[in-house]
Design a protein around this motif. Structure first.
Motif, PDB file in Angstrom:
ATOM      1  N   TYR A 205     -16.409  72.650  48.709  1.00 53.57           N
ATOM      2  CA  TYR A 205     -17.451  72.880  47.691  1.00 53.57           C
ATOM      3  C   TYR A 205     -18.872  72.893  48.224  1.00 53.57           C
ATOM      4  N   GLY A 407     -19.754  76.140  37.954  1.00 51.22           N
ATOM      5  CA  GLY A 407     -18.985  75.201  38.775  1.00 51.22           C
ATOM      6  C   GLY A 407     -19.098  75.482  40.266  1.00 51.22           C
ATOM      7  N   PRO A 411     -13.729  72.577  40.201  1.00 46.50           N
ATOM      8  CA  PRO A 411     -12.912  72.712  38.998  1.00 46.50           C
ATOM      9  C   PRO A 411     -13.498  71.955  37.804  1.00 46.50           C
ATOM     10  N   GLN A 413     -14.113  71.131  33.852  1.00 46.91           N
ATOM     11  CA  GLN A 413     -13.358  71.191  32.603  1.00 46.91           C
ATOM     12  C   GLN A 413     -14.394  71.073  31.492  1.00 46.91           C
ATOM     13  N   TYR A 420     -19.576  68.955  30.667  1.00 43.71           N
ATOM     14  CA  TYR A 420     -18.509  69.370  31.589  1.00 43.71           C
ATOM     15  C   TYR A 420     -17.939  68.143  32.284  1.00 43.71           C
ATOM     16  N   LEU A 422     -15.678  66.683  35.597  1.00 42.77           N
ATOM     17  CA  LEU A 422     -15.023  66.856  36.898  1.00 42.77           C
ATOM     18  C   LEU A 422     -13.911  65.828  36.825  1.00 42.77           C
TER      19      LEU A 422
END
Ligand SMILES: C[S@@+](CC[C@H](N)C(=O)[O-])C[C@H]1O[C@@H](n2cnc3c(N)ncnc32)[C@H](O)[C@@H]1O
Length: 440
Positions: A205, A407, A411, A413, A420, A422
């Motif tokens: 990332y 993002g 990932p 959500q 959001y 993680l």
């Protein structure tokens, strides 16, 4: 086995309210590597699934677990966890080590400890399999090491599949990620770590983050004192990285870090944005002391002002353009790392976190002017500490809007309906919640 004795001493200290990692650091320094690993594995295995070991012990004891002396209970819990989780140990030597420890602490219970642990070594796994395969929710909570009320709440709020993911994350062994300073070359640093016996590789990332399979002691590792890297979980890096990109894309340089703690996110922001200043507040004098020291280690302290105090009352030196509210929370997203947190949380404590978070967020919103940003984050996966707090703030502040987050491969959500998540799912990613708000 010195590791067994050290594990018992660490366990006793943790009962006073300290974190395992803190106590382990203190005890671990005097132990040889192998014994330190044994002590650490034992206490973490025992703490992660504390209620499971108690339940298994109950089924092998002829008298109520609670009637045993505290030292004997500790020995049985650590022994049971060790026998059922540590695969590379000869069970008999582990049993013997715990019996020897009982002889020193409570000689009258040595025969009982010997009998119970031998029985667990021979029949305990069967009991474990039974619980694992049971569809019953209570047994599932036991197997994955969660208090029942928490397992129930996650099932209700996340649904079966995501709740299961959160259950499984309780047993993921956490490892270190190293956030490299802008002057550190990832390739060279990786080689230096390798020479010290630590394998590392790039995070998928962030190009300035290395992952490792180490759980080591950062201050004693190469390059730490020189500020070449900082241990930080990748979810936490994601939050401070977002503050950095907002600062650069919107040209906002004055940041207020309302709950700066030990300055991990503040340090990240200051070392990667030379034109940013941060005012950092925290209620805890010790954390402010540690925060100042952290920024000194990174060589960025002269662009920061620190204040000890309640963020509901302190006044900023200058109107902030971005407020980072990394709120105090239950830490439920980090229980893989700090498993003691789940046994210390109660429904009442959870709602007092929500109340404090709501007040802090109101205060954050009150401090920004038109165009100002509030970044709200927690390391919790409880909706009460996240979407509910944001929902209330949006209701009482019609001039606030939520900003979408990219993002970048992480990932994410989507929260329901705000912010959001993680979700914890790997040794380098803790559970976090992030929501970015802007004043219109
Ligand atoms: C999640 S931690 C912050 C971690 C920090 N942002 C970092 O990245 O290192 C939350 C912090 O909030 C602080 N805190 C709790 N209540 C507070 C209050 N009323 N005012 C200011 N700080 C508070 C705690 O002492 C704790 O350090």
């Amino acid at each position: 086995m010195k590791g067994v004795e050290a594990a018992l001493a660490i366990w006793e200290e943790t009962r006073k309210g300290l974190f395992l990692s803190q106590v382990l650091r203190r005890f671990g320094e005097d132990l040889p590597e192998g014994e330190r690993k044994l002590a650490s594995t034992l206490v973490y295995c025992a703490m992660r699934r504390y209620n499971l070991w108690v339940e298994i012990l109950r089924s092998f004891l002829r008298r109520p677990f609670e009637t045993l002396q505290a030292e004997t209970r500790d020995i049985l819990i650590l022994g049971c966890a060790g026998l059922l989780e540590i695969k590379h140990f000869v069970p008999q030597s582990l049993v013997n080590a715990f019996v020897e420890a009982t002889k020193k602490k409570n000689p009258a219970d040595a025969a009982l400890v010997n009998a119970v642990l031998r029985k667990i070594a021979s029949d305990g796994r069967e009991k474990l399999e039974e619980l694992k395969n049971s569809p019953n929710q209570i047994n599932q909570a036991l197997f994955w090491g969660l208090p029942q009320w928490i397992a129930r709440r996650w099932m209700e709020s996340w649904g079966q599949d995501l709740a299961k993911k959160l259950f499984v994350s309780q047993l993921i062994k956490p490892y270190l990620s190293f956030r490299l300073s802008p002057r550190t070359d990832p390739g060279e640093m990786g080689e230096k770590f390798f020479e010290e016996g630590v394998k590392s590789w790039r995070s998928p990332y962030f190009n300035y983050v290395l992952r490792s399979n180490s759980f080591g002691h950062p201050p004693s590792m190469l390059g730490y004192n020189e500020g070449l890297w900082t241990p930080q979980t990748e979810s936490s890096i994601f939050v401070s990285d977002k503050v950095l990109s907002l600062s650069s894309s919107l040209g906002k340089r004055k940041i207020l870090d309302m709950c700066a703690g030990r300055g991990i996110k503040a340090g990240h922001i200051l070392e990667r944005a030379q034109d940013v200043t941060i005012e950092a507040w925290d209620l805890s004098k010790n954390r402010v002391y540690a925060g100042r020291r952290e920024l000194r280690r990174l060589g960025v302290q002269n662009r920061s002002i620190w204040k000890v105090g309640d963020s509901l009352k302190l006044a900023p030196e200058e109107a902030p353009e971005i407020v980072l509210l990394d709120a105090p929370c239950s830490g439920s997203g980090t229980w893989g790392r700090h498993p003691e947190g789940k046994w210390r949380l109660s429904p009442g404590k959870l709602s007092s976190y929500s109340d404090l978070q709501r007040d802090l967020l109101e205060r954050a919103i009150g401090m920004v002017t038109t165009g100002g940003i509030v970044v709200y984050s927690t390391c919790s996966v409880f909706r009460e500490e996240n979407e509910r707090v944001i929902g209330e703030a949006l209701c009482s502040n019609p001039d606030i809007i939520e900003i979408e987050i990219e993002g970048g491969g992480f990932p994410l959500q989507r929260g329901r309906p705000f912010g959001y998540y993680l979700l914890p799912g790997s040794p380098w990613v803790d559970g976090f919640f992030l929501c970015i708000l802007m004043k219109r």
